[in-house]
Design a protein around this motif. Sequence first.
Motif: not given
Length: 253
Positions: A204-222
């Motif tokens: 659920p994204v739209m205009m204004g979100d352009s360039g927003a990060p896809l955040l993934v979880q790693t052992d060290a955090g986001l």
Amino acid sequence: MRWLAVLGAMLWAQGAWAQGQFTSVWEPVCTLGQDNAEGCDDIRAREILDASIPPWRAIGRVNFASRSQLSHCTGVLISDRLVLTAAHCLYNSARQRWIPPTSIRFAAGYQRGEAIAVSSVTNYRLDAEQRAGGRFNNRAELDWAVLELAEPIGEQVGFLPVSQSVGQDGTVAGYPGLRPHVLSQTSRCVPSPAGKGLLRAICPVMMGDSGAPLLVQTDAGLAVGGILSRIAPTPEGIDALFLSTQQFDLGER
């Protein structure tokens, strides 16, 4: 062709913020399934985040202002001075030219008119093929940019590392056009490879979100696993296209 049509709307939208002309742009985003407001309801249902605290304050608005135009996208700090965003955010489609760096500001930790830190932009880096010819190249794999900030505000607000893993499930945090003054986070987005370093997910994204990060979880955090490039409304939801971070030339950080 569907991707190109919606990308055109995203580019056109840069000139519509000041005039409040977003009804026609939002319509395909809102009209999903059997409910004419379903798509927009999904965006309104996103979790509102406290942008004043880490790690969220490393995300902010990429703002552009001129006498005739106001626009914004979303960006994320990946070092003290570097911000990752989408290239199409930096292109003035009405004037058919790239926006000068001096007209761009990055507001980290922006929320309801206030930001934790703000910096002007001294330069920005695009793909070499994107720079060729002086006009925006709509090939999705080229739709990335790295802003170079005048001030090292990442020292103050922090920054997020770039993930080297591809295709991890994640969430998106950004400033959608329906709620441009609050940072909000999507529910889980499950990406699948789309070729050329691209990822696709119903999200659920739209205009204004352009360039927003896809955040993934790693052992060290986001960490940042990709950025949002474009969208295509479908009966199943918003089909979002992301560029994997392995696609970028991040240079020295």
